[in-house]
Design a protein around this motif. Structure first.
Motif, PDB file in Angstrom:
ATOM      1  N   LEU A 181      -1.573 -10.894  -8.950  1.00  0.00           N
ATOM      2  CA  LEU A 181      -1.170 -12.301  -8.909  1.00  0.00           C
ATOM      3  C   LEU A 181      -1.215 -12.851  -7.489  1.00  0.00           C
ATOM      4  CD1 LEU A 181       1.766 -12.362 -11.486  1.00  0.00           C
ATOM      5  CD2 LEU A 181      -0.592 -13.140 -11.816  1.00  0.00           C
ATOM      6  N   ALA A 182      -0.785 -12.053  -6.521  1.00  0.00           N
ATOM      7  CA  ALA A 182      -0.833 -12.519  -5.131  1.00  0.00           C
ATOM      8  C   ALA A 182      -2.270 -12.790  -4.709  1.00  0.00           C
ATOM      9  CB  ALA A 182      -0.187 -11.472  -4.216  1.00  0.00           C
ATOM     10  N   GLU A 183      -3.164 -11.909  -5.132  1.00  0.00           N
ATOM     11  CA  GLU A 183      -4.571 -12.082  -4.796  1.00  0.00           C
ATOM     12  C   GLU A 183      -5.166 -13.320  -5.480  1.00  0.00           C
ATOM     13  OE1 GLU A 183      -7.975  -9.416  -6.385  1.00  0.00           O
ATOM     14  OE2 GLU A 183      -7.258  -8.454  -4.545  1.00  0.00           O
ATOM     15  N   ALA A 184      -4.675 -13.622  -6.681  1.00  0.00           N
ATOM     16  CA  ALA A 184      -5.182 -14.763  -7.438  1.00  0.00           C
ATOM     17  C   ALA A 184      -4.475 -16.066  -7.083  1.00  0.00           C
ATOM     18  CB  ALA A 184      -5.026 -14.495  -8.940  1.00  0.00           C
ATOM     19  N   GLY A 185      -3.494 -16.020  -6.157  1.00  0.00           N
ATOM     20  CA  GLY A 185      -2.789 -17.222  -5.732  1.00  0.00           C
ATOM     21  C   GLY A 185      -1.773 -17.724  -6.740  1.00  0.00           C
ATOM     22  N   ILE A 186      -1.202 -16.836  -7.539  1.00  0.00           N
ATOM     23  CA  ILE A 186      -0.217 -17.209  -8.559  1.00  0.00           C
ATOM     24  C   ILE A 186       1.141 -16.623  -8.178  1.00  0.00           C
ATOM     25  CG2 ILE A 186       0.415 -16.984 -11.001  1.00  0.00           C
ATOM     26  CD1 ILE A 186      -2.581 -16.628 -11.591  1.00  0.00           C
ATOM     27  N   ALA A 187       2.161 -17.474  -8.097  1.00  0.00           N
ATOM     28  CA  ALA A 187       3.533 -17.034  -7.790  1.00  0.00           C
ATOM     29  C   ALA A 187       3.530 -16.053  -6.623  1.00  0.00           C
ATOM     30  CB  ALA A 187       4.180 -16.405  -9.027  1.00  0.00           C
ATOM     31  N   GLU A 188       2.873 -16.426  -5.545  1.00  0.00           N
ATOM     32  CA  GLU A 188       2.649 -15.477  -4.457  1.00  0.00           C
ATOM     33  C   GLU A 188       3.917 -14.889  -3.858  1.00  0.00           C
ATOM     34  OE1 GLU A 188      -0.660 -16.055  -1.648  1.00  0.00           O
ATOM     35  OE2 GLU A 188      -1.004 -17.950  -2.703  1.00  0.00           O
ATOM     36  N   PRO A 189       4.951 -15.689  -3.535  1.00  0.00           N
ATOM     37  CA  PRO A 189       6.154 -15.063  -2.952  1.00  0.00           C
ATOM     38  C   PRO A 189       6.775 -14.027  -3.878  1.00  0.00           C
ATOM     39  CG  PRO A 189       6.191 -17.446  -2.637  1.00  0.00           C
ATOM     40  CD  PRO A 189       5.080 -17.163  -3.588  1.00  0.00           C
ATOM     41  N   GLU A 190       6.904 -14.372  -5.180  1.00  0.00           N
ATOM     42  CA  GLU A 190       7.493 -13.432  -6.125  1.00  0.00           C
ATOM     43  C   GLU A 190       6.596 -12.208  -6.314  1.00  0.00           C
ATOM     44  OE1 GLU A 190       6.944 -16.691  -6.566  1.00  0.00           O
ATOM     45  OE2 GLU A 190       8.304 -17.547  -8.073  1.00  0.00           O
ATOM     46  N   ALA A 191       5.290 -12.430  -6.293  1.00  0.00           N
ATOM     47  CA  ALA A 191       4.355 -11.326  -6.477  1.00  0.00           C
ATOM     48  C   ALA A 191       4.440 -10.339  -5.318  1.00  0.00           C
ATOM     49  CB  ALA A 191       2.932 -11.858  -6.613  1.00  0.00           C
ATOM     50  N   ARG A 192       4.484 -10.851  -4.104  1.00  0.00           N
ATOM     51  CA  ARG A 192       4.566  -9.954  -2.947  1.00  0.00           C
ATOM     52  C   ARG A 192       5.916  -9.250  -2.903  1.00  0.00           C
ATOM     53  NH1 ARG A 192      -0.004 -10.809  -0.319  1.00  0.00           N
ATOM     54  NH2 ARG A 192      -0.988 -12.887  -0.449  1.00  0.00           N
ATOM     55  N   ALA A 193       6.960  -9.921  -3.349  1.00  0.00           N
ATOM     56  CA  ALA A 193       8.281  -9.283  -3.413  1.00  0.00           C
ATOM     57  C   ALA A 193       8.274  -8.130  -4.412  1.00  0.00           C
ATOM     58  CB  ALA A 193       9.343 -10.308  -3.789  1.00  0.00           C
ATOM     59  N   ALA A 194       7.562  -8.293  -5.529  1.00  0.00           N
ATOM     60  CA  ALA A 194       7.481  -7.219  -6.521  1.00  0.00           C
ATOM     61  C   ALA A 194       6.761  -6.000  -5.952  1.00  0.00           C
ATOM     62  CB  ALA A 194       6.770  -7.713  -7.777  1.00  0.00           C
ATOM     63  N   VAL A 195       5.746  -6.234  -5.143  1.00  0.00           N
ATOM     64  CA  VAL A 195       5.055  -5.124  -4.495  1.00  0.00           C
ATOM     65  C   VAL A 195       6.009  -4.385  -3.571  1.00  0.00           C
ATOM     66  CG1 VAL A 195       3.215  -4.503  -2.884  1.00  0.00           C
ATOM     67  CG2 VAL A 195       2.779  -6.184  -4.697  1.00  0.00           C
ATOM     68  N   ARG A 196       6.761  -5.126  -2.762  1.00  0.00           N
ATOM     69  CA  ARG A 196       7.698  -4.485  -1.835  1.00  0.00           C
ATOM     70  C   ARG A 196       8.761  -3.700  -2.583  1.00  0.00           C
ATOM     71  NH1 ARG A 196       7.329  -9.563   0.682  1.00  0.00           N
ATOM     72  NH2 ARG A 196       9.355 -10.177  -0.181  1.00  0.00           N
ATOM     73  N   ARG A 197       9.326  -4.294  -3.655  1.00  0.00           N
ATOM     74  CA  ARG A 197      10.364  -3.602  -4.417  1.00  0.00           C
ATOM     75  C   ARG A 197       9.846  -2.297  -5.015  1.00  0.00           C
ATOM     76  NH1 ARG A 197      11.557  -8.711  -6.446  1.00  0.00           N
ATOM     77  NH2 ARG A 197      10.454  -8.215  -8.397  1.00  0.00           N
ATOM     78  N   GLY A 198       8.648  -2.344  -5.548  1.00  0.00           N
ATOM     79  CA  GLY A 198       8.087  -1.142  -6.154  1.00  0.00           C
ATOM     80  C   GLY A 198       7.937  -0.014  -5.149  1.00  0.00           C
ATOM     81  N   LEU A 199       7.423  -0.340  -3.977  1.00  0.00           N
ATOM     82  CA  LEU A 199       7.250   0.688  -2.946  1.00  0.00           C
ATOM     83  C   LEU A 199       8.588   1.205  -2.450  1.00  0.00           C
ATOM     84  CD1 LEU A 199       4.286  -0.880  -0.944  1.00  0.00           C
ATOM     85  CD2 LEU A 199       4.192   0.944  -2.659  1.00  0.00           C
ATOM     86  N   GLU A 200       9.559   0.320  -2.300  1.00  0.00           N
ATOM     87  CA  GLU A 200      10.885   0.753  -1.844  1.00  0.00           C
ATOM     88  C   GLU A 200      11.513   1.738  -2.820  1.00  0.00           C
ATOM     89  OE1 GLU A 200      12.946  -2.915  -1.441  1.00  0.00           O
ATOM     90  OE2 GLU A 200      11.972  -3.462   0.455  1.00  0.00           O
ATOM     91  N   HIS A 201      11.330   1.490  -4.111  1.00  0.00           N
ATOM     92  CA  HIS A 201      11.936   2.382  -5.102  1.00  0.00           C
ATOM     93  C   HIS A 201      11.277   3.753  -5.106  1.00  0.00           C
ATOM     94  CE1 HIS A 201      14.221  -1.013  -6.710  1.00  0.00           C
ATOM     95  NE2 HIS A 201      14.925  -0.113  -7.358  1.00  0.00           N
ATOM     96  N   ILE A 202       9.961   3.813  -5.097  1.00  0.00           N
ATOM     97  CA  ILE A 202       9.356   5.140  -5.145  1.00  0.00           C
ATOM     98  C   ILE A 202       9.565   5.891  -3.837  1.00  0.00           C
ATOM     99  CG2 ILE A 202       7.665   4.404  -6.860  1.00  0.00           C
ATOM    100  CD1 ILE A 202       5.528   4.658  -4.631  1.00  0.00           C
ATOM    101  N   ASP A 203       9.731   5.162  -2.727  1.00  0.00           N
ATOM    102  CA  ASP A 203      10.011   5.836  -1.460  1.00  0.00           C
ATOM    103  C   ASP A 203      11.319   6.615  -1.525  1.00  0.00           C
ATOM    104  OD1 ASP A 203       7.683   4.897  -0.375  1.00  0.00           O
ATOM    105  OD2 ASP A 203       8.618   3.348   0.875  1.00  0.00           O
ATOM    106  N   ARG A 204      12.274   6.138  -2.312  1.00  0.00           N
ATOM    107  CA  ARG A 204      13.554   6.842  -2.448  1.00  0.00           C
ATOM    108  C   ARG A 204      13.385   8.192  -3.116  1.00  0.00           C
ATOM    109  NH1 ARG A 204      16.943   1.782  -5.080  1.00  0.00           N
ATOM    110  NH2 ARG A 204      16.583   0.260  -3.394  1.00  0.00           N
ATOM    111  N   TRP A 205      12.319   8.326  -3.902  1.00  0.00           N
ATOM    112  CA  TRP A 205      12.115   9.555  -4.679  1.00  0.00           C
ATOM    113  C   TRP A 205      11.106  10.493  -4.023  1.00  0.00           C
ATOM    114  CZ3 TRP A 205      10.986   5.658  -9.058  1.00  0.00           C
ATOM    115  CH2 TRP A 205      12.198   5.091  -9.506  1.00  0.00           C
ATOM    116  N   TYR A 206      10.598  10.112  -2.864  1.00  0.00           N
ATOM    117  CA  TYR A 206       9.597  10.959  -2.215  1.00  0.00           C
ATOM    118  C   TYR A 206      10.282  12.089  -1.464  1.00  0.00           C
ATOM    119  CZ  TYR A 206       5.468  12.432   0.331  1.00  0.00           C
ATOM    120  OH  TYR A 206       4.436  13.175   0.834  1.00  0.00           O
TER     121      TYR A 206
END
Length: 643
Positions: A181-206
């Motif tokens: 969605l961020a690449e397609a220009g749709i809901a960009e702030p929310e889309a980039r936030a979802a990317v950050r949240r996903g990485l933050e969560h899996i980092d806790r389990w690494y």
């Protein structure tokens, strides 16, 4: 399935080339077309039962999970689409998003609408596959969709950014949607936030060294490869984010260094963990490493492992006579299937076609196949993150995984043992027993039945060994005051399994089982054993504490056959002194090996300074002796001695 001729010059181990991968992708995608809804939005495959999410969700799953390999096929061909794949999926995007619904079942008047994306809903999983497929084919599909269709698809996907996923690898599904969605220009702030949240969560389990736990404290399985590494690395690659690709690519490379050792010479991945019906999705991280340049493997080895796994399943009945992937391992087997899986779930295996993104001239396609690690030499590899010891033998190409760190138990509850996680050992040639005696397990036989292993507490790994502590459970409750300290040593094809049991009532019967071999007849004495109708042999030989041996049938067999048996040793907890139970074990397909009784010797004595501990001297044939101290909840490898 019609395939090209083999090329044994380029691919001496499998005979398969890029053309075989393309042909398999085409055949799988062609076979699902008759099961698409009139508008193409749902692919409702036949199966023994729907998933817990209902048939509408299962139809979306069929669409999404086949859309991804279709996208890989077209993108890998530079947009060439002679089978008209993208036209089918474009029509489905249009029909499915007109009136998304909360209805689970397919109504007579509405056989097209996709389910809504909800908190912890299955549609969130499928949205990730759709997003990746759209991203891969953007110039040929998304950019050519009519504006109103793009708007509707964008709105449907955007819901994934605001819904709550399950607290495990599911955090990567909003990440995947957000990347597109961020690449397609749709809901960009929310889309980039979802990317950050996903990485933050899996980092806790690494945990380091390339290993994640999947949400639960000690849940290690193939999701490391086909989700926890694949999704962030593929996102970074498609975003051309060099920093992200370097960070997560280095983790992937570390994972592959050990993971490559878990494939047998026959192509089979180790049979362990959940969602095993995804089968050759186990090859996706191999391709991801080659795609991003973050792999320790030579190009020919990558292709050999991947082609070996794909061919392994296709040669053994994973596809039925309609050309459809079944719910199971080789053929259908619902015992392996979780409640979230429906008839289209096996098409998660579509991520295996990631290698098609590499052009035909890439070394991964042009280099001669190299041998798999399991074919090169006998290896015993410690993986400290998951608490595993991986043992392989070149003579038969078998891989065995000794488990002293994975249990899939939730953090705040008590669950029954899952046979696919809790066993002391798993392999590429055997599956766990689901009924009757548990394979590869030490049990106390209490008045309430045999004990389970419960939560596993790793005590460490080292060259040739791994150890753990656990508290036996019956009916979800720990047996009061009882601790088992377990050790596995591996050398060649042989294993030493030693257990120190403390706190149990004297006279309590104890059993140790071995590998459950499918298609078996039973054999003999205090070396209990079972032999497959082919060449596979499973043996146990008592070394300390056990007083009797037999072989037991496995009702219903395993994923490897409808009839199976396993060897079993029995003994009793002593009235005085440490309760040590030790045996030699072996799983082999290397013809007629030497007697297991001659493979290693064990000397055991009570530690003079601690009457609850024992000192072991283990002498494997052809290797230095090991001195080990086994105490309640503690294992120390003291030294290796030259004979």
């Amino acid at each position: 399935m019609r395939l090209p001729p083999e090329d044994r010059d380029l691919s001496p181990h499998t005979g398969w080339t890029r053309e075989h991968w393309e042909a398999v992708a085409d055949a799988l995608l062609t076979a699902v077309r008759p099961h698409a809804s009139p508008g193409g939005a749902l692919i409702d495959l036949p199966g023994p039962r729907p998933s817990r999410s209902g048939r509408r969700s299962d139809g979306l799953e069929g669409f999404a999970r086949t859309f991804l390999p279709a996208a890989l096929r077209v993108a890998g061909a530079g947009g060439a689409d002679p089978h008209g794949l993208l036209a089918h999926y474009a029509a489905g995007l249009d029909a499915g998003t007109r009136t998304p619904t909360a209805e689970r079942d397919l109504a007579d008047g509405d056989r097209e609408s996709w389910p809504l994306i909800t908190d912890r809903g299955q549609a969130m999983v499928e949205a990730a596959s759709i997003a990746f497929a759209l991203r891969l084919t953007r110039p040929w599909l998304w950019d050519r969709l009519p504006g109103p269709v793009r708007d509707r698809v964008g709105r449907w996907l955007t819901d994934a950014l605001h819904r709550v996923p399950n607290d495990n690898n599911w955090w990567l599904f909003p990440l995947s949607v957000g990347g597109f969605l961020a690449e397609a220009g749709i809901a960009e702030p929310e889309a980039r936030a979802a990317v950050r949240r996903g990485l933050e969560h899996i980092d806790r389990w690494y945990l380091g060294d390339g290993w994640y736990t999947d949400g639960r404290p000690r849940a290690f399985d193939h999701y490391n490869g086909w989700a926890l590494h694949l999704y962030p690395v593929l996102h970074a690659h498609l975003a051309d984010d060099r920093a992200l690709r370097a960070e997560y690519g280095e983790r992937l490379a570390a994972h592959l260094a050990g993971y490559a050792h878990t494939f047998g010479a026959d192509g089979a991945p180790v049979h362990q963990g959940r969602s095993l019906t995804y089968r050759f999705a186990a090859t996706a991280p191999l391709w991801a490493g080659a795609l991003t340049g973050h792999t320790p493997l030579a190009p020919g080895t990558t292709r050999r492992l991947a082609s070996g796994a794909l061919r392994h399943f296709l040669d053994r009945g994973a596809v039925d006579d309609r050309g459809l992937l079944t719910l199971g391992w080789h053929g259908p087997d619902l015992r392996l299937v979780q409640v979230y899986s429906g008839p289209a779930s096996p098409y998660w295996a579509g991520s295996a076609f990631l290698g098609l993104l590499l052009p035909p001239g890439h070394p991964v396609w042009t280099a001669p196949e190299g041998p798999a690690p399991a074919e090169e030499r006998d290896t015993v590899l410690a993986l400290p993150g998951p608490g595993w010891l991986v043992q392989s033998t070149a003579a038969d190409g078998l891989v065995r995984l000794h488990n002293h760190g994975s249990d899939d138990q939730p953090a705040d509850a008590v669950g029954p043992d899952d046979p696919q996680y809790a066993r002391l050992a798993h392999s590429t040639a055997t599956g766990p027993s689901f009924e009757g005696p548990a394979d590869n397990h030490l049990a106390l036989l209490t008045g309430d039945g045999p004990t389970e292993r419960g939560r596993v507490h790793p005590l460490g790994t080292g060259p040739g060994w791994a150890a753990s502590r656990w508290h036996p459970r019956v009916g979800g409750r720990e047996v009061p005051g009882v601790t088992v300290t377990s050790l596995t040593l591996a050398h060649g094809a042989e294993e030493l399994r030693a257990h120190l049991v403390t706190g149990g009532p004297a006279g309590t019967p104890v059993t140790q089982t071995g590998w459950a071999v499918a298609g078996t007849r039973t054999e003999r004495h205090l070396a209990a054993g079972v032999r497959a109708d082919g060449r596979l042999v499973s043996e146990l030989h008592a070394l300390h504490g056990f007083t009797a041996a037999d072989s037991a049938p496995v009702p219903g067999g395993t994923a490897f056959g409808p009839e199976a048996a396993l060897p079993r040793l029995t003994g009793d907890l002593p009235a005085t002194g440490p309760a040590l139970f030790a045996c030699a074990a072996r799983l082999t397909a290397a013809g007629h090996p030497s007697a297991l009784a001659d493979a290693l010797t064990l000397e055991a004595r009570t530690d003079d300074g601690d009457p609850t501990a024992v000192l072991l001297t283990v002498r494997p044939i052809g290797a230095p002796a090991l001195r080990i101290r086994l105490a309640p909840g503690e294992v120390t490898v003291l030294a290796a001695e030259e004979d």
